[in-house]
Write a protein that holds these residues in place. Structure first.
Motif, mmCIF file in Angstrom:
data_model
loop_
_atom_site.group_PDB
_atom_site.id
_atom_site.type_symbol
_atom_site.label_atom_id
_atom_site.label_comp_id
_atom_site.label_asym_id
_atom_site.label_seq_id
_atom_site.Cartn_x
_atom_site.Cartn_y
_atom_site.Cartn_z
ATOM 1 N N ILE A 101 12.102 -7.796 0.101
ATOM 2 C CA ILE A 101 11.823 -6.378 0.396
ATOM 3 C C ILE A 101 12.038 -6.085 1.880
ATOM 4 O O ILE A 101 12.569 -5.035 2.263
ATOM 5 N N LEU A 102 11.653 -7.023 2.729
ATOM 6 C CA LEU A 102 11.866 -6.834 4.164
ATOM 7 C C LEU A 102 13.348 -6.721 4.499
ATOM 8 O O LEU A 102 13.770 -5.810 5.233
ATOM 9 N N ALA A 104 15.819 -5.895 2.489
ATOM 10 C CA ALA A 104 16.381 -4.673 1.899
ATOM 11 C C ALA A 104 15.981 -3.441 2.698
ATOM 12 O O ALA A 104 16.806 -2.532 2.908
ATOM 13 N N THR A 105 14.735 -3.386 3.153
ATOM 14 C CA THR A 105 14.268 -2.223 3.913
ATOM 15 C C THR A 105 14.986 -2.120 5.248
ATOM 16 O O THR A 105 15.427 -1.035 5.671
ATOM 17 N N VAL A 106 15.096 -3.233 5.930
ATOM 18 C CA VAL A 106 15.776 -3.219 7.235
ATOM 19 C C VAL A 106 17.251 -2.847 7.065
ATOM 20 O O VAL A 106 17.817 -2.071 7.864
ATOM 21 N N ALA A 108 18.665 -1.053 4.604
ATOM 22 C CA ALA A 108 18.798 0.355 4.210
ATOM 23 C C ALA A 108 18.525 1.288 5.377
ATOM 24 O O ALA A 108 19.253 2.283 5.583
ATOM 25 N N PHE A 109 17.491 0.988 6.145
ATOM 26 C CA PHE A 109 17.197 1.877 7.286
ATOM 27 C C PHE A 109 18.275 1.753 8.360
ATOM 28 O O PHE A 109 18.617 2.743 9.031
ATOM 29 N N VAL A 128 8.874 5.823 5.746
ATOM 30 C CA VAL A 128 8.945 5.068 4.493
ATOM 31 C C VAL A 128 9.283 3.606 4.758
ATOM 32 O O VAL A 128 8.718 2.686 4.135
ATOM 33 N N ALA A 129 10.177 3.343 5.694
ATOM 34 C CA ALA A 129 10.539 1.955 6.017
ATOM 35 C C ALA A 129 9.349 1.193 6.600
ATOM 36 O O ALA A 129 9.094 0.031 6.234
ATOM 37 N N LEU A 132 6.859 0.421 3.782
ATOM 38 C CA LEU A 132 7.308 -0.674 2.926
ATOM 39 C C LEU A 132 7.131 -2.024 3.608
ATOM 40 O O LEU A 132 6.677 -2.995 2.977
ATOM 41 N N VAL A 133 7.461 -2.096 4.882
ATOM 42 C CA VAL A 133 7.308 -3.362 5.600
ATOM 43 C C VAL A 133 5.837 -3.756 5.710
ATOM 44 O O VAL A 133 5.474 -4.932 5.557
ATOM 45 N N THR A 137 5.344 -6.430 2.781
ATOM 46 C CA THR A 137 5.711 -7.676 3.457
ATOM 47 C C THR A 137 4.574 -8.233 4.302
ATOM 48 O O THR A 137 4.197 -9.408 4.167
#
Length: 237
Positions: A101-102, A104-106, A108-109, A128-129, A132-133, A137
């Motif tokens: 997830i970390l 993917a979030t990094v 995407a942002f 949102v990022a 999520l982190v 995470t």
């Protein structure tokens, strides 16, 4: 005219000389200042006996002083100190999803951040990022980090929590059963859940422990031959 010799001393004169202290060997002649009732000389005052020193036990090593609090005896047997055998945490496999997830979030942002037409949209993407982190995470990582299991020669210690810590201690001398349970996924990674039963109301579960079979065998060996419990000084486990 020849002088007549003095008459020999009678028993009465000898007894009087003894009383007066003139006779050789009399107590008063030996110590003129000594007096006693009836003139028999002073009694010899014996010094007080020295206090008995505690004796060391025959099995004690040479030069080992006796402890005064144990009736004058000591022993060469010292309490065995508690030794840490193993420290572990749950298997790090549970961090796989938070790490994904970390990433993917990094990613995407980094691709979409700042590319929206409106400024509030860019700020929303950033919020949102961060959420999520933090929730997907950071919190799982702190929860994994707060689970700690310690096995010593006397007990099993299970700690849970990083900021608000909970702790359970089970002495090996009281353990009645050690059980291991694993799922197919845990068996593939060599981990498993170990239940340490010390009574109907005291059970400690070591969740998803790496090398579960080795840990279970170790606990079984320590349970069969526990180390005697001794008072623990401050600052220990």
């Amino acid at each position: 005219m020849a002088r007549r010799p003095p008459p020999p001393a009678t028993s009465d004169d000898s007894f009087g000389a003894l009383l007066r202290g003139d006779a050789p060997g009399s107590p008063a002649r030996r110590d003129p200042a000594a007096t006693e009732r009836f003139g028999w000389g002073a009694a010899v005052v014996q010094p007080p006996p020295a206090p008995a020193q505690p004796r060391a036990h025959p099995s004690a090593p040479a030069g080992h002083a006796a402890h005064p609090g144990y009736g004058g005896y000591t022993t060469a047997v010292e309490p065995i100190p508690e030794t840490v055998i193993a420290r572990t945490r749950p298997h790090a496999r549970r961090l796989t999803l938070p790490v994904l997830i970390l990433f993917a979030t990094v990613t995407a942002f980094g691709w979409y951040g700042g590319r929206f037409a409106e400024e509030w949209q860019n700020w929303t993407a950033l919020g949102v990022a961060i959420a999520l982190v933090f929730f997907a995470t950071l919190l799982p990582f702190l929860a994994w980090l707060g689970h700690r299991y310690t096995i010593t020669t006397r007990r099993v210690i299970a700690r849970r929590g990083l900021f608000v810590s909970q702790r359970q201690d089970v002495y090996l001398a009281r353990v009645s059963d050690v059980r291991m349970r694993r799922t197919p996924l845990q068996a593939a990674f060599g981990s498993g859940n170990i239940r340490v039963v010390a009574g109907p109301e005291l059970t400690v579960v070591l969740h998803d422990v790496p090398s579960a079979r080795l840990v279970a065998d170790l606990l079984g060996e320590l349970t069969e031959h526990p180390t005697p419990i001794a008072p623990q000084p401050r600052g220990t486990l």
